[in-house]
Design a protein around this motif. Structure first.
Motif, PDB file in Angstrom:
ATOM      1  N   ALA A 174     117.346  68.738  47.971  1.00  0.00           N
ATOM      2  CA  ALA A 174     116.228  69.528  47.414  1.00  0.00           C
ATOM      3  C   ALA A 174     115.192  69.847  48.495  1.00  0.00           C
ATOM      4  O   ALA A 174     114.506  70.867  48.436  1.00  0.00           O
ATOM      5  N   LYS A 175     115.112  68.976  49.514  1.00  0.00           N
ATOM      6  CA  LYS A 175     114.105  69.168  50.568  1.00  0.00           C
ATOM      7  C   LYS A 175     114.616  70.040  51.712  1.00  0.00           C
ATOM      8  O   LYS A 175     113.840  70.475  52.558  1.00  0.00           O
ATOM      9  N   ASP A 176     115.925  70.282  51.708  1.00  0.00           N
ATOM     10  CA  ASP A 176     116.542  71.020  52.810  1.00  0.00           C
ATOM     11  C   ASP A 176     116.348  72.522  52.601  1.00  0.00           C
ATOM     12  O   ASP A 176     116.857  73.103  51.632  1.00  0.00           O
ATOM     13  N   LYS A 177     115.636  73.153  53.509  1.00  0.00           N
ATOM     14  CA  LYS A 177     115.335  74.588  53.387  1.00  0.00           C
ATOM     15  C   LYS A 177     116.599  75.443  53.380  1.00  0.00           C
ATOM     16  O   LYS A 177     116.609  76.546  52.824  1.00  0.00           O
ATOM     17  N   ASN A 178     117.672  74.926  54.013  1.00  0.00           N
ATOM     18  CA  ASN A 178     118.901  75.718  54.104  1.00  0.00           C
ATOM     19  C   ASN A 178     119.828  75.503  52.915  1.00  0.00           C
ATOM     20  O   ASN A 178     120.910  76.081  52.854  1.00  0.00           O
ATOM     21  N   ASP A 179     119.409  74.643  52.005  1.00  0.00           N
ATOM     22  CA  ASP A 179     120.228  74.376  50.823  1.00  0.00           C
ATOM     23  C   ASP A 179     119.514  74.986  49.609  1.00  0.00           C
ATOM     24  O   ASP A 179     118.327  74.695  49.381  1.00  0.00           O
ATOM     25  N   PRO A 180     120.187  75.850  48.852  1.00  0.00           N
ATOM     26  CA  PRO A 180     119.491  76.489  47.714  1.00  0.00           C
ATOM     27  C   PRO A 180     119.181  75.523  46.568  1.00  0.00           C
ATOM     28  O   PRO A 180     118.440  75.867  45.648  1.00  0.00           O
ATOM     29  N   PHE A 181     119.714  74.303  46.651  1.00  0.00           N
ATOM     30  CA  PHE A 181     119.514  73.339  45.558  1.00  0.00           C
ATOM     31  C   PHE A 181     118.032  72.994  45.390  1.00  0.00           C
ATOM     32  O   PHE A 181     117.317  72.731  46.347  1.00  0.00           O
ATOM     33  N   LYS A 182     117.576  73.010  44.135  1.00  0.00           N
ATOM     34  CA  LYS A 182     116.199  72.596  43.812  1.00  0.00           C
ATOM     35  C   LYS A 182     116.283  71.521  42.759  1.00  0.00           C
ATOM     36  O   LYS A 182     117.243  71.488  41.984  1.00  0.00           O
ATOM     37  N   LEU A 183     115.283  70.668  42.694  1.00  0.00           N
ATOM     38  CA  LEU A 183     115.244  69.704  41.594  1.00  0.00           C
ATOM     39  C   LEU A 183     114.822  70.460  40.351  1.00  0.00           C
ATOM     40  O   LEU A 183     113.650  70.849  40.214  1.00  0.00           O
ATOM     41  N   MET A 184     115.760  70.716  39.456  1.00  0.00           N
ATOM     42  CA  MET A 184     115.427  71.459  38.248  1.00  0.00           C
ATOM     43  C   MET A 184     114.553  70.579  37.355  1.00  0.00           C
ATOM     44  O   MET A 184     114.763  69.360  37.285  1.00  0.00           O
ATOM     45  N   GLY A 185     113.567  71.225  36.706  1.00  0.00           N
ATOM     46  CA  GLY A 185     112.628  70.438  35.901  1.00  0.00           C
ATOM     47  C   GLY A 185     111.492  69.882  36.742  1.00  0.00           C
ATOM     48  O   GLY A 185     110.706  69.066  36.270  1.00  0.00           O
ATOM     49  N   PHE A 186     111.411  70.340  37.978  1.00  0.00           N
ATOM     50  CA  PHE A 186     110.314  69.941  38.874  1.00  0.00           C
ATOM     51  C   PHE A 186     109.589  71.183  39.372  1.00  0.00           C
ATOM     52  O   PHE A 186     110.214  72.191  39.683  1.00  0.00           O
ATOM     53  N   GLY A 187     108.271  71.065  39.491  1.00  0.00           N
ATOM     54  CA  GLY A 187     107.492  72.165  40.047  1.00  0.00           C
ATOM     55  C   GLY A 187     107.034  73.114  38.952  1.00  0.00           C
ATOM     56  O   GLY A 187     107.652  73.224  37.892  1.00  0.00           O
ATOM     57  N   HIS A 188     105.922  73.758  39.208  1.00  0.00           N
ATOM     58  CA  HIS A 188     105.397  74.732  38.260  1.00  0.00           C
ATOM     59  C   HIS A 188     104.408  75.632  38.973  1.00  0.00           C
ATOM     60  O   HIS A 188     103.672  75.167  39.848  1.00  0.00           O
ATOM     61  N   ARG A 189     104.410  76.912  38.616  1.00  0.00           N
ATOM     62  CA  ARG A 189     103.488  77.842  39.249  1.00  0.00           C
ATOM     63  C   ARG A 189     102.031  77.438  39.022  1.00  0.00           C
ATOM     64  O   ARG A 189     101.190  77.564  39.918  1.00  0.00           O
ATOM     65  N   VAL A 190     101.715  76.935  37.845  1.00  0.00           N
ATOM     66  CA  VAL A 190     100.305  76.654  37.528  1.00  0.00           C
ATOM     67  C   VAL A 190      99.970  75.164  37.669  1.00  0.00           C
ATOM     68  O   VAL A 190      98.932  74.807  38.225  1.00  0.00           O
ATOM     69  N   TYR A 191     100.850  74.287  37.181  1.00  0.00           N
ATOM     70  CA  TYR A 191     100.535  72.857  37.248  1.00  0.00           C
ATOM     71  C   TYR A 191     100.717  72.307  38.653  1.00  0.00           C
ATOM     72  O   TYR A 191     101.817  72.341  39.196  1.00  0.00           O
ATOM     73  N   LYS A 192      99.653  71.815  39.215  1.00  0.00           N
ATOM     74  CA  LYS A 192      99.743  71.125  40.501  1.00  0.00           C
ATOM     75  C   LYS A 192      99.427  69.657  40.250  1.00  0.00           C
ATOM     76  O   LYS A 192      98.860  68.953  41.068  1.00  0.00           O
ATOM     77  N   ASN A 193      99.755  69.221  39.082  1.00  0.00           N
ATOM     78  CA  ASN A 193      99.578  67.853  38.616  1.00  0.00           C
ATOM     79  C   ASN A 193     100.671  67.648  37.564  1.00  0.00           C
ATOM     80  O   ASN A 193     101.409  68.576  37.262  1.00  0.00           O
ATOM     81  N   TYR A 194     100.710  66.469  36.957  1.00  0.00           N
ATOM     82  CA  TYR A 194     101.748  66.204  35.961  1.00  0.00           C
ATOM     83  C   TYR A 194     101.601  67.184  34.786  1.00  0.00           C
ATOM     84  O   TYR A 194     100.515  67.322  34.216  1.00  0.00           O
ATOM     85  N   ASP A 195     102.640  67.883  34.443  1.00  0.00           N
ATOM     86  CA  ASP A 195     102.642  68.813  33.314  1.00  0.00           C
ATOM     87  C   ASP A 195     102.361  68.004  32.034  1.00  0.00           C
ATOM     88  O   ASP A 195     103.120  67.092  31.702  1.00  0.00           O
ATOM     89  N   PRO A 196     101.257  68.304  31.319  1.00  0.00           N
ATOM     90  CA  PRO A 196     100.911  67.483  30.148  1.00  0.00           C
ATOM     91  C   PRO A 196     102.004  67.519  29.086  1.00  0.00           C
ATOM     92  O   PRO A 196     102.182  66.585  28.309  1.00  0.00           O
ATOM     93  N   ARG A 197     102.756  68.623  29.065  1.00  0.00           N
ATOM     94  CA  ARG A 197     103.856  68.740  28.096  1.00  0.00           C
ATOM     95  C   ARG A 197     104.970  67.763  28.451  1.00  0.00           C
ATOM     96  O   ARG A 197     105.656  67.229  27.592  1.00  0.00           O
TER      97      ARG A 197
END
Ligand code: ACO
Length: 429
Positions: A291-314
Motif C-alpha cells: 500500500a505504501k509502494d508508489k509503484n504498486d497500484p494496491f491501496k488499503l481499501m476502507g482507508f483514507g477519505h477526501r474530507v476526514y483527516k481523522n478517524y471517520d466517525p461513521r
C-alpha cells in the motif's frame, strides 16, 4: 464591514466577497471572477471548491465529526431510526410523534412497485450485478410513475421523493432475487423498514421469514450512517444531473451510477475482498508494504477519505455494530475480523498512514458486518444506495429551493490543439 479577498491579476486587483457559513470554513465567492477578469479557476477533484450552499450535513474532517441538520450523526445512529433521519434530512426537523406516524405509514403503504416492473426485470441476464439492474430500474420509475415527474410542482416533488424512499428497497431486493434466480418477495406492511427489506431479500415464498432483531437494528444503524455525507461524488452527480431539470427518478439513478464505483460506494465490497485476500494476520505487513509502494497500484481499501483527516466517525459506530453482529452469531473470533482489527492497529501506527492522515473509513468494517448478516458482496453497494437515497432526495429538493440554482456547467482549461485548417481526405497523405 464585510470580508473580502483580493486577487491580483496582471497588475489589476479584483475584490472577491467572502461568505461565512454557520460553521466551518468561509468561502471566497468567485462567481463573478470570469466576468470581471476573463480568468477561470482550476480545481480538479473540487478539493478547494464549494459547489453550492447547503444546510443539510456538516462534516468537520479534522475533528472527525459529522452532523445531520445539526445533530451529531453518532447520537442519531444510537438513538433514532432511519425513517426519522429521512424525515430530518428532507424537512430539516426530527418528526414529532404525529409526523412520524403519518410519514412511516405513508412510506409503508407505498412499498409495492408497479406489477409490470417484474417484466422489466426479466429483460436482464440472470447473474447481473444488482447495481447494473438498479441503475436502470430506478431511472425506469419515471416510465412507471409519470404522474410525479414534474420537478416544478412541489407536491409532485414530495410524492416522487416518498416513492423513492418506499420503493428503492423493494427494487434492491428484487434485483438481488433476480440475480440469484429466486422469486420476488412482496413487501409486508407489518414489518418496519429494515425488517421488510430483510424479508424481501432473504425470505422465500415457501416459509415464513423470521427477522433477527439484532440484525434489523444493525441494518437500521448502517442506513443512518450512510444516509448523507454532503457533496460527495454521487450527491454532486445527482445535483448536476438534476440541474438540467430532468425528472427526479432519472436524477437519483445518476447517483446510483456514481455510487457504484470502487472509490465510492463500491469500496466496502473492495475492502472485504482485500481482507479476505490478506487472509491471515501474518500476511498484513506484506500488504501494508504494498500500500505504501508508489509503484504498486494496491491501496488499503476502507482507508483514507477526501474530507476526514481523522478517524471517520461513521467507522467508529460501524466497528461497534460489527462487533454486535458477530457476537450475535457467536463469531467473536472471526478470522477476517481479526485481520481487520490487526490491520487497523498496524496502519494507525505506521508513519506513512499517520503522516498522510489515513484512517479507517466507514467501508472498512461495513463489508464484514453485512457479510456476517448474510448479504453477499454484490448487495453492499445497493444497500448503501438505499440509504443514500435519503440524502440524494434531500439535496435534490434543496437545490430546487435555492434561488441561486442554475444549470451546472463547469468550465475547463483547454490544452488541446489550437484552431487549425481542415484538410479533406483526398488531400491527406
Ligand atoms: N492506501 C494507501 N495510500 C493511500 C490510500 C490508501 N487507502 N488513500 C490515499 N493514499 C495516499 C495516496 O496515494 C496519496 O499519496 P501521495 O500524496 O504520496 O500521492 C495520498 O494518500 C492522498 O491520497 P489521494 O488519493 O490524493 O486522496 P483523495 O482525497 O483523492 O482520495 C480516497 C480519497 C479516494 C478515499 C482514497 O483515500 C482511496 O482511494 N481510499 C481507498 C478507497 C476507499 O476506501 N474509498 C471509500 C471512501 S469513503 C466512501 O466513499 C463512503
Amino acid at each position: 464591514m464585510s470580508k473580502k479577498a483580493i486577487i491580483s491579476l496582471d497588475g489589476q486587483n479584483f475584490d472577491l466577497p467572502i461568505i461565512e457559513g454557520s460553521v466551518g470554513p468561509d468561502v471566497i465567492d468567485i462567481s463573478k471572477l470570469y466576468a470581471q477578469s476573463g480568468k477561470f479557476t482550476l480545481d480538479p477533484g473540487f478539493t478547494s471548491t464549494a459547489s453550492c450552499q447547503s444546510s443539510i450535513t456538516y462534516i468537520d474532517g479534522d475533528k472527525g465529526e459529522c452532523y445531520y441538520r445539526g445533530y451529531p450523526m453518532d447520537v442519531l445512529a444510537e438513538k433514532s431510526s432511519f425513517l426519522e433521519i429521512v424525515h430530518l434530512l428532507w424537512t430539516g426537523s426530527l418528526p414529532t410523534k404525529a409526523e412520524w406516524y403519518e410519514y412511516s405509514e405513508a412510506i409503508k403503504t407505498h412499498t409495492m412497485v408497479h406489477e409490470q416492473m417484474k417484466t422489466f426485470f426479466n429483460g436482464f441476464r440472470r447473474g447481473s450485478h444488482p447495481m447494473a439492474i438498479l441503475t436502470s430500474v430506478v431511472a425506469a420509475l419515471s416510465a412507471f410513475y409519470p404522474d410525479s415527474i414534474d420537478v416544478n410542482d412541489l407536491e409532485q416533488r414530495q410524492i416522487s421523493a416518498r416513492r423513492m424512499i418506499a420503493k428503492v428497497p423493494t427494487l434492491a431486493a428484487m434485483a438481488y432475487k433476480y440475480s440469484i434466480g429466486q422469486p420476488f418477495i412482496y413487501p409486508d406492511n407489518n414489518l418496519d423498514y429494515c425488517e421488510n427489506f430483510m424479508q424481501m431479500t432473504f425470505g422465500v415464498p415457501t416459509e415464513k421469514y423470521k427477522v433477527n432483531k439484532v440484525f434489523s437494528k444493525a441494518l437500521d444503524k448502517i442506513f443512518i450512517l450512510h444516509a448523507d455525507h454532503e457533496q460527495n461524488a454521487s450527491t454532486s452527480t445527482v445535483r448536476l444531473a438534476a440541474s438540467s431539470g430532468v425528472n427526479p427518478f432519472a436524477s437519483i439513478s445518476a447517483g446510483f451510477t456514481s455510487l457504484w464505483g470502487p472509490l465510492h460506494g463500491g469500496a466496502n465490497e473492495a475492502a472485504l475482498n482485500m481482507l479476505k485476500e490478506i487472509g491471515d494476520v501474518k500476511n498484513i505487513p506484506e500488504y501494508v508494504k504494498r500500500a505504501k509502494d508508489k509503484n504498486d497500484p494496491f491501496k488499503l481499501m476502507g482507508f483514507g477519505h477526501r474530507v476526514y483527516k481523522n478517524y471517520d466517525p461513521r467507522a467508529k459506530v460501524m466497528q461497534k455494530t460489527c462487533h454486535d453482529v458477530l457476537e450475535e452469531l457467536g463469531r467473536k473470533d472471526d478470522k477476517i475480523l481479526q485481520v481487520a482489527i490487526e490491520l487497523e492497529k498496524i496502519a494507525l501506527q505506521d508513519d506513512y498512514f499517520v503522516e498522510k492522515k489515513l484512517y479507517p473509513n466507514i467501508d472498512f468494517y461495513s463489508g464484514i458486518t453485512l457479510s456476517a448478516m448474510g448479504f453477499p458482496a454484490t448487495m453492499f453497494t445497493p444497500l448503501f444506495a438505499v440509504a443514500r437515497t435519503a440524502g440524494w432526495i434531500a439535496h435534490w429538493k434543496e437545490m430546487y429551493l435555492d434561488p441561486q440554482n442554475r444549470i451546472g456547467r463547469p468550465r475547463q482549461l483547454y490544452i488541446g490543439e489550437k484552431p487549425r485548417q481542415f484538410l479533406e481526405l483526398k488531400d491527406r497523405d
